[in-house]
Design an enzyme around this catalytic site. Structure first.
Site, mmCIF file in Angstrom:
data_model
loop_
_atom_site.group_PDB
_atom_site.id
_atom_site.type_symbol
_atom_site.label_atom_id
_atom_site.label_comp_id
_atom_site.label_asym_id
_atom_site.label_seq_id
_atom_site.Cartn_x
_atom_site.Cartn_y
_atom_site.Cartn_z
ATOM 1 N N HIS A 19 -1.204 4.225 4.600
ATOM 2 C CA HIS A 19 -1.910 3.509 3.535
ATOM 3 C C HIS A 19 -2.932 4.405 2.843
ATOM 4 O O HIS A 19 -3.204 4.243 1.663
ATOM 5 C CB HIS A 19 -2.520 2.216 4.091
ATOM 6 C CG HIS A 19 -1.485 1.196 4.475
ATOM 7 N ND1 HIS A 19 -0.926 1.133 5.725
ATOM 8 C CD2 HIS A 19 -0.868 0.216 3.744
ATOM 9 C CE1 HIS A 19 -0.018 0.159 5.762
ATOM 10 N NE2 HIS A 19 0.026 -0.428 4.574
ATOM 11 N N HIS A 25 -7.365 -6.798 9.369
ATOM 12 C CA HIS A 25 -6.447 -6.460 8.274
ATOM 13 C C HIS A 25 -5.427 -7.565 7.969
ATOM 14 O O HIS A 25 -5.286 -8.007 6.831
ATOM 15 C CB HIS A 25 -5.720 -5.138 8.584
ATOM 16 C CG HIS A 25 -4.444 -4.966 7.837
ATOM 17 N ND1 HIS A 25 -3.212 -5.221 8.397
ATOM 18 C CD2 HIS A 25 -4.194 -4.640 6.543
ATOM 19 C CE1 HIS A 25 -2.271 -5.022 7.492
ATOM 20 N NE2 HIS A 25 -2.834 -4.673 6.356
ATOM 21 N N PHE A 70 4.555 -8.878 3.356
ATOM 22 C CA PHE A 70 4.627 -7.455 3.041
ATOM 23 C C PHE A 70 5.382 -7.102 1.760
ATOM 24 O O PHE A 70 4.967 -6.235 1.011
ATOM 25 C CB PHE A 70 5.265 -6.681 4.197
ATOM 26 C CG PHE A 70 4.333 -6.494 5.355
ATOM 27 C CD1 PHE A 70 2.962 -6.434 5.172
ATOM 28 C CD2 PHE A 70 4.837 -6.359 6.649
ATOM 29 C CE1 PHE A 70 2.097 -6.244 6.239
ATOM 30 C CE2 PHE A 70 3.979 -6.175 7.731
ATOM 31 C CZ PHE A 70 2.617 -6.116 7.519
HETATM 32 CU CU1 C2O Z 1 1.134 -2.182 4.556
HETATM 33 CU CU2 C2O Z 1 -1.951 -4.385 4.537
HETATM 34 O O1 C2O Z 1 -0.190 -3.676 4.722
#
Ligand code: C2O
Length: 589
Positions: A197, A320, A341
């Site tokens: 990410h 998260h 997702f």
């Molecule tokens: Cu790839 Cu918050 O997810």
């Protein structure tokens, strides 16, 4: 569950990438169980051609990096000591929740791939601001950049459509692992979560900056851990006329409603704002401070070539995932956009949410006690991802180049971190050490004799339909401070098996008292297992495990000398779920 109709989406769903990907038909995957980390469970269900492939690859790898980490692989014959990499050429249709029409989200065609180079070092790094503190000039800039991104043709790799597709492709099994054409490639539920990410946002930000010719442009972060204006959806994202707005969000969770970092889907808390803030702060403390004392517990467990993700770290699990679910729109079949997702990247708020997740990685490394540092394992450092940059080049990046955000040219604006001092407290005050004389099992935990009897009678595998209490043995008692610093005591909920299509959450309490409500602010709240729905194959099962660091918790509960603990699992939503075993392990890394 069913799907939203394509025509109602503001962002075109398909990429124009099909020409470059001859294998767009998703081959039917063998039903496989997901593998827990090595110390949890082993995958015995991998198709038999894999070992051969892994063998070859292992030999190749000895050539360039030596055979590292082999000792940890003893229990897992199919994972090899090698970093993971997505197979770009084999990108296919993603696996989507039931009812969602097949959607292509592979990247547009590419002719060559370049290796990542660090940007030129800057005198001072760019500063990503907290979204609640930005000024009008900043907002105007971000809006302009995002409008331009949204106006690009959908097949332009810099377009918002393609940026959103990145999450769909990487997170909904559109890729397989290089060398393992039958094994899905995944970026959640393992040590890839933070680096993946981080890179994703890095390129998103560079593209936005280049679209407005401002190389200094930095994306904002949603400061959900900060009660000073951070615990609501930032107002820059709620203006319905702004490109930063997305209509598919929970209408009941608009400002001034406070975010619930431990959100239990469909159950809005009746808590006062003050209680909500204090629960949120305790949740943060637990996730970053007390449960994240070693790399695998915070960053996530290993994921190696040929294997399955080893399990999410504490921050990926909570807050998260609950923040995704809390923000997504319950009027949509799967809580699109942020709540699932495949569509999460379609909400501009996604990038602000993840910027705060990314910021937590930086903060975590500065905290005292424990081993709060990055992995030194080459299988992590050498893992590969691909992203398009602002010049439409496809760039190969490695985890090792993501560890230091200053080298990537940015830092986060410092703001208050009020949760650092919010250590949860036991429901019952610590007993006076001298007075602590154990009379019976029940008394020692403050539970009723009836409940104690019930707790000792649980058998595994257990099906979790309602609250279950069981007793778990502790192999080592009264550890010294040095031992505790060196090895974290980990409660392992092993072999958690459930339907991938359904979202799931259950909470874990330790030595709780009967019938009392345990809150995140109580030491007895050890953590949660949370998963969002992702696949359409309605009988595709996930098998994974939950690992919770409990050294601090046992100190707080004055239970370090006890040879057993009482563990209670409380289902919150989703299921059915079965659990193979609950045990205690010790982990150093
Ligand atoms: Cu790839 Cu918050 O997810």
């Amino acid at each position: 569950m069913s799907w939203i109709s394509v025509t109602s989406l503001p962002i075109p769903l398909s990429s124009s990438s099909s020409s470059s990907f001859p294998h767009l038909t998703k081959h039917r995957k063998p039903k496989r169980h997901h593998l827990c980390k090595v110390s949890c469970h082993t995958n015995h269900d991998v198709p038999n051609e894999e070992p051969k492939a892994s063998h070859n690859r292992r030999n190749v790898l000895i050539g360039f990096g030596g055979l590292y980490g082999a000792s940890t692989l003893a229990d897992n014959p199919f994972a090899i000591a090698a970093p993971t990499s997505p197979d770009l050429k084999g990108c296919g249709l993603p696996e989507l929740p039931e009812g969602v029409p097949p959607t292509k989200c592979c990247p547009p065609k590419y002719s060559n791939i370049i290796d990542f180079k660090f940007p030129r070092p800057r005198r001072t790094p760019r500063v990503r601001p907290a979204a609640q503190y930005v000024d009008d000039t900043y907002v105007a800039k971000y809006k302009k950049a995002l409008s331009k991104m949204k106006a690009l043709p959908p097949d332009d790799p810099r377009s918002f459509t393609q940026q959103a597709n990145v999450h769909c492709a990487y997170c909904n099994d559109a890729y397989h692992q290089v060398g393992f054409p039958k094994i899905d490639y995944k970026v959640h539920d393992s040590w890839l979560f933070f680096p993946f990410h981080r890179w994703y946002l890095y390129f998103y930000e560079r593209i936005l900056g280049s679209l407005i010719n401002d190389p200094d442009f930095s994306i904002p972060y949603w400061n959900w851990d900060n009660p000073y204006g951070g615990m609501v959806i930032p107002s820059i994202f709620t203006d319905t006329n702004s490109p930063l707005y997305d209509p598919r969000r929970n209408v009941d969770h608009q400002p001034p409603t406070l975010v619930n970092l431990d959100y239990n889907k469909n159950k809005d808390s009746s808590q006062s704002p003050k209680q909500q803030i204090s629960n949120n702060l305790a949740t943060m403390y637990k996730s970053v401070v007390s449960c994240g004392k070693i790399p695998s517990l915070f960053l996530g467990s290993p994921y190696r070539a040929g294997g399955e993700p080893g399990g999410a770290g504490s921050l990926e699990t909570v807050p998260h995932t609950p923040v995704h679910v809390w923000t997504g729109d319950p009027r949509q079949p799967h809580r699109e956009d942020l709540g699932v997702f495949y569509s999460a990247g379609r909400d501009p708020l996604f990038y602000a949410h993840h910027a705060n997740v990314d910021r937590m990685w930086n903060i975590w490394k500065t905290l005292p006690r424990g081993k709060r540092r990055d992995f030194t394992d080459k299988d992590w450092l050498e893992s590969i991802f691909y992203f398009y940059d602002e010049n439409k080049n496809l760039v190969r990046v490695k985890v090792k180049d993501s560890c230091d955000t200053k080298k990537l040219g940015y830092v986060y604006k410092d703001v208050e971190i009020p949760w650092l001092g919010e250590k949860p407290k036991p429901r019952k005050p610590k007993s006076n050490a001298k007075a602590k004389k154990k009379v019976s099992f029940a008394e020692s935990f403050g539970v009723s004799a009836a409940r104690a009897a019930e707790a000792t009678s649980v058998t595994f595998p257990l099906t979790l339909n309602s609250k279950v209490t069981t007793v778990v043995k502790r192999p080592k008692l009264s550890r010294s401070t040095e031992e505790k610093e060196e090895e974290e005591e980990v409660l392992v909920i092993d072999g958690i098996e459930f339907d991938m299509e359904k979202a799931l959450k259950f909470d874990v309490f330790i030595n709780d008292e009967d019938e009392k409500e345990i809150k995140p602010g109580n030491s007895e709240f050890a953590g949660s297992f949370v998963s969002v729905s992702h696949s359409m194959q309605s009988n595709k099962k996930v098998k994974t495990c939950l690992r919770l660091g409990i050294t601090d918790l046992l100190e707080d509960l004055d239970a370090e000398d006890d040879d057993t603990i009482v563990v209670t699992l409380v289902p919150k939503y989703g299921g059915p779920v079965t659990i193979q075993d609950i045990k205690i392990e010790f982990a150093t890394e």
